[in-house]
Design a protein around this motif. Structure first.
Motif, mmCIF file in Angstrom:
data_model
loop_
_atom_site.group_PDB
_atom_site.id
_atom_site.type_symbol
_atom_site.label_atom_id
_atom_site.label_comp_id
_atom_site.label_asym_id
_atom_site.label_seq_id
_atom_site.Cartn_x
_atom_site.Cartn_y
_atom_site.Cartn_z
ATOM 1 N N ILE A 1 0.845 -1.205 0.000
ATOM 2 C CA ILE A 1 0.000 0.000 0.000
ATOM 3 C C ILE A 1 0.873 1.245 0.000
ATOM 4 O O ILE A 1 0.635 2.194 -0.757
ATOM 5 N N ASN A 2 1.904 1.246 0.848
ATOM 6 C CA ASN A 2 2.778 2.415 0.946
ATOM 7 C C ASN A 2 3.441 2.723 -0.388
ATOM 8 O O ASN A 2 3.488 3.880 -0.816
ATOM 9 N N GLN A 3 3.925 1.687 -1.066
ATOM 10 C CA GLN A 3 4.549 1.887 -2.371
ATOM 11 C C GLN A 3 3.540 2.439 -3.371
ATOM 12 O O GLN A 3 3.845 3.359 -4.156
ATOM 13 N N SER A 4 2.328 1.910 -3.338
ATOM 14 C CA SER A 4 1.285 2.363 -4.249
ATOM 15 C C SER A 4 0.943 3.828 -4.013
ATOM 16 O O SER A 4 0.705 4.590 -4.959
ATOM 17 N N GLU A 5 0.972 4.228 -2.759
ATOM 18 C CA GLU A 5 0.646 5.622 -2.421
ATOM 19 C C GLU A 5 1.817 6.565 -2.679
ATOM 20 O O GLU A 5 1.634 7.666 -3.213
ATOM 21 N N GLN A 6 3.016 6.140 -2.288
ATOM 22 C CA GLN A 6 4.182 7.015 -2.428
ATOM 23 C C GLN A 6 4.468 7.350 -3.887
ATOM 24 O O GLN A 6 5.001 8.424 -4.194
ATOM 25 N N THR A 7 4.132 6.448 -4.797
ATOM 26 C CA THR A 7 4.429 6.672 -6.209
ATOM 27 C C THR A 7 3.312 7.392 -6.960
ATOM 28 O O THR A 7 3.445 7.667 -8.154
ATOM 29 N N THR A 8 2.224 7.721 -6.245
ATOM 30 C CA THR A 8 1.102 8.404 -6.902
ATOM 31 C C THR A 8 0.652 9.660 -6.159
ATOM 32 O O THR A 8 -0.382 10.241 -6.491
ATOM 33 N N ASN A 9 1.425 10.095 -5.153
ATOM 34 C CA ASN A 9 0.969 11.206 -4.292
ATOM 35 C C ASN A 9 1.424 12.583 -4.791
ATOM 36 O O ASN A 9 1.781 13.464 -4.012
ATOM 37 N N PHE A 10 1.375 12.783 -6.089
ATOM 38 C CA PHE A 10 1.847 14.047 -6.674
ATOM 39 C C PHE A 10 1.057 15.253 -6.165
ATOM 40 O O PHE A 10 1.617 16.317 -5.908
ATOM 41 N N HIS A 11 -0.246 15.106 -6.042
ATOM 42 C CA HIS A 11 -1.095 16.213 -5.577
ATOM 43 C C HIS A 11 -0.711 16.603 -4.146
ATOM 44 O O HIS A 11 -0.599 17.793 -3.825
ATOM 45 N N ASN A 12 -0.503 15.603 -3.302
ATOM 46 C CA ASN A 12 -0.112 15.892 -1.921
ATOM 47 C C ASN A 12 1.281 16.511 -1.831
ATOM 48 O O ASN A 12 1.571 17.274 -0.907
ATOM 49 N N ARG A 13 2.150 16.193 -2.787
ATOM 50 C CA ARG A 13 3.470 16.838 -2.798
ATOM 51 C C ARG A 13 3.318 18.340 -3.008
ATOM 52 O O ARG A 13 4.008 19.145 -2.366
ATOM 53 N N ALA A 14 2.409 18.710 -3.886
ATOM 54 C CA ALA A 14 2.157 20.141 -4.120
ATOM 55 C C ALA A 14 1.624 20.807 -2.850
ATOM 56 O O ALA A 14 2.038 21.913 -2.492
ATOM 57 N N ILE A 15 0.713 20.117 -2.166
ATOM 58 C CA ILE A 15 0.159 20.658 -0.923
ATOM 59 C C ILE A 15 1.264 20.835 0.117
ATOM 60 O O ILE A 15 1.322 21.863 0.822
ATOM 61 N N ALA A 16 2.162 19.855 0.228
ATOM 62 C CA ALA A 16 3.247 19.935 1.214
ATOM 63 C C ALA A 16 4.142 21.149 0.958
ATOM 64 O O ALA A 16 4.522 21.872 1.894
ATOM 65 N N TRP A 17 4.455 21.406 -0.310
ATOM 66 C CA TRP A 17 5.305 22.564 -0.619
ATOM 67 C C TRP A 17 4.563 23.885 -0.395
ATOM 68 O O TRP A 17 5.162 24.874 0.045
ATOM 69 N N LEU A 18 3.265 23.908 -0.656
ATOM 70 C CA LEU A 18 2.479 25.111 -0.368
ATOM 71 C C LEU A 18 2.460 25.399 1.134
ATOM 72 O O LEU A 18 2.575 26.555 1.564
ATOM 73 N N LEU A 19 2.299 24.348 1.928
ATOM 74 C CA LEU A 19 2.351 24.516 3.384
ATOM 75 C C LEU A 19 3.700 25.083 3.807
ATOM 76 O O LEU A 19 3.783 26.015 4.619
ATOM 77 N N TYR A 20 4.763 24.524 3.249
ATOM 78 C CA TYR A 20 6.109 24.953 3.615
ATOM 79 C C TYR A 20 6.338 26.412 3.243
ATOM 80 O O TYR A 20 6.925 27.187 4.024
ATOM 81 N N SER A 21 5.845 26.801 2.076
ATOM 82 C CA SER A 21 6.040 28.189 1.638
ATOM 83 C C SER A 21 5.276 29.167 2.516
ATOM 84 O O SER A 21 5.661 30.332 2.640
ATOM 85 N N ALA A 22 4.199 28.688 3.138
ATOM 86 C CA ALA A 22 3.395 29.546 4.020
ATOM 87 C C ALA A 22 3.838 29.479 5.474
ATOM 88 O O ALA A 22 3.282 30.178 6.326
ATOM 89 N N GLY A 23 4.819 28.644 5.752
ATOM 90 C CA GLY A 23 5.301 28.510 7.127
ATOM 91 C C GLY A 23 4.413 27.652 8.000
ATOM 92 O O GLY A 23 4.487 27.729 9.239
ATOM 93 N N THR A 24 3.600 26.802 7.393
ATOM 94 C CA THR A 24 2.684 25.964 8.178
ATOM 95 C C THR A 24 3.004 24.477 8.058
ATOM 96 O O THR A 24 2.189 23.635 8.430
ATOM 97 N N CYS A 25 4.172 24.166 7.521
ATOM 98 C CA CYS A 25 4.718 22.806 7.598
ATOM 99 C C CYS A 25 5.932 22.928 8.505
ATOM 100 O O CYS A 25 6.854 23.706 8.216
#
Length: 313
Positions: free
Chosen positions: A160-184
């Motif tokens: 499951i983890n492999q299936s998710e880690q290789t398809t989580n492109f949308h969440n990667r964008a969210i993570a970087w948006l959080l980081y840019s806003a200082g909320t990650c």
């Protein structure tokens, strides 16, 4: 205080809920995660666990499925214990977004601050707050928390983890948006990795019902007797579940069922009746909101039969 139900009544309610769910049709497995798309759509299970530790089940109650977004509840509990509910509320928020669980727009409109720990942005931010010197140490604390709630050692599914880690492109964008806003509050890729792992553990409806019954029992696992989280934080967790637990259908669930709930795109669903019991359902086909079609039907049936709606006098 003894529960106002007999064992016969509880088992009958489970069987009725299971029968109601069996008659439901429609929905489809989550297709954007390959593993979830491959799960047998005919699987179905319903389980109740009471605050005094009794279990009542029907169907495939021992089948292990991906916990997915239901994991957000238990990482929330861990972080709330570590930093306190006021600090977590200030950093992550406590309001429904009114938008899909993976919405970038909701994050942008809130100027980069997640509005709820039960949507993806808030869950990634919450995972970034778990204390620990290394990412693996933080992950082990999350896994230990899930296991303490379930009353047994849960495991990460590498598939499951492999299936998710290789398809989580949308969440990667969210993570970087959080980081840019200082909320990650850690490296964004590390936070996303930990969040993805927390969604990839395996549970059964029996496990899930025990986890919910621990919340119903003021944070004390009714099977092991262990106080898993501070009792003072349970009401905040249940409030979050009531507001955002079923994504954009959370209001409808509160209106029709009247219990704090949480669903996952793996097909699981949990509802908590404080001081009484928890109901767990599982069936992979999801509706347009990302919630199990038959799981919702089973939970609603049981809540109605046992008169669990919190809004009834």
């Amino acid at each position: 205080m003894p529960l106002p139900y007999t064992a016969k009544q509880l088992q009958a309610a489970v069987h009725t809920g299971f029968s109601v769910a069996l008659k439901c049709s429609g929905g489809s497995n989550a297709s954007y995660i390959p593993y979830l798309a491959s799960v047998d759509p005919n699987l179905i299970a319903v389980t109740i666990v009471t605050v005094d530790g009794n279990t009542f089940a029907a169907g495939d109650s021992q089948y292990q499925f991906a916990i997915e977004s239901i994991s957000k509840v238990f990482t929330l509990a861990l972080v709330m214990d570590q930093v306190g509910s006021p600090a977590l509320r200030a950093k992550v928020g406590a309001n429904p977004t009114g938008m899909p669980f993976n919405s970038v727009m909701a994050l942008e409109l809130a100027k980069g601050k997640p509005m709820s720990p039960l949507v993806n942005a808030g869950a990634i931010s919450t995972a970034s707050l778990v204390s620990g010197k290394t990412p693996d140490e933080r992950w082990q604390k999350i896994l230990a928390t899930q296991s303490a709630f379930a009353g047994r050692d849960l495991v990460l599914s590498s598939e499951i983890n492999q299936s998710e880690q290789t398809t989580n492109f949308h969440n990667r964008a969210i993570a970087w948006l959080l980081y840019s806003a200082g909320t990650c509050y850690s490296d964004p890729i590390e936070a996303l990795d930990i969040y993805t792992r927390q969604c990839s553990t395996l549970i059964s409806t029996t496990d899930l019902a025990v986890m919910g019954a621990t919340l119903a029992n003021k944070g004390k696992n009714p099977i092991t007797g262990k106080q898993v989280i501070g009792a003072e934080n349970v009401r905040h967790i249940l409030a979050e579940m009531m507001m955002e637990g079923l994504y954009t259908a959370s209001g409808d669930f509160a209106y029709t069922v009247g219990l704090p709930g949480k669903s996952g795109v793996g097909g699981g669903i949990l509802a908590v009746a404080p001081g009484k019991l928890a109901i767990a359902g599982f069936s992979p086909p999801l509706d347009a909101n990302g919630n199990s079609v038959r799981g919702q039907a089973a939970v609603k049936s049981i809540a109605e039969e046992l008169k669990l709606n919190l809004f009834e006098a």
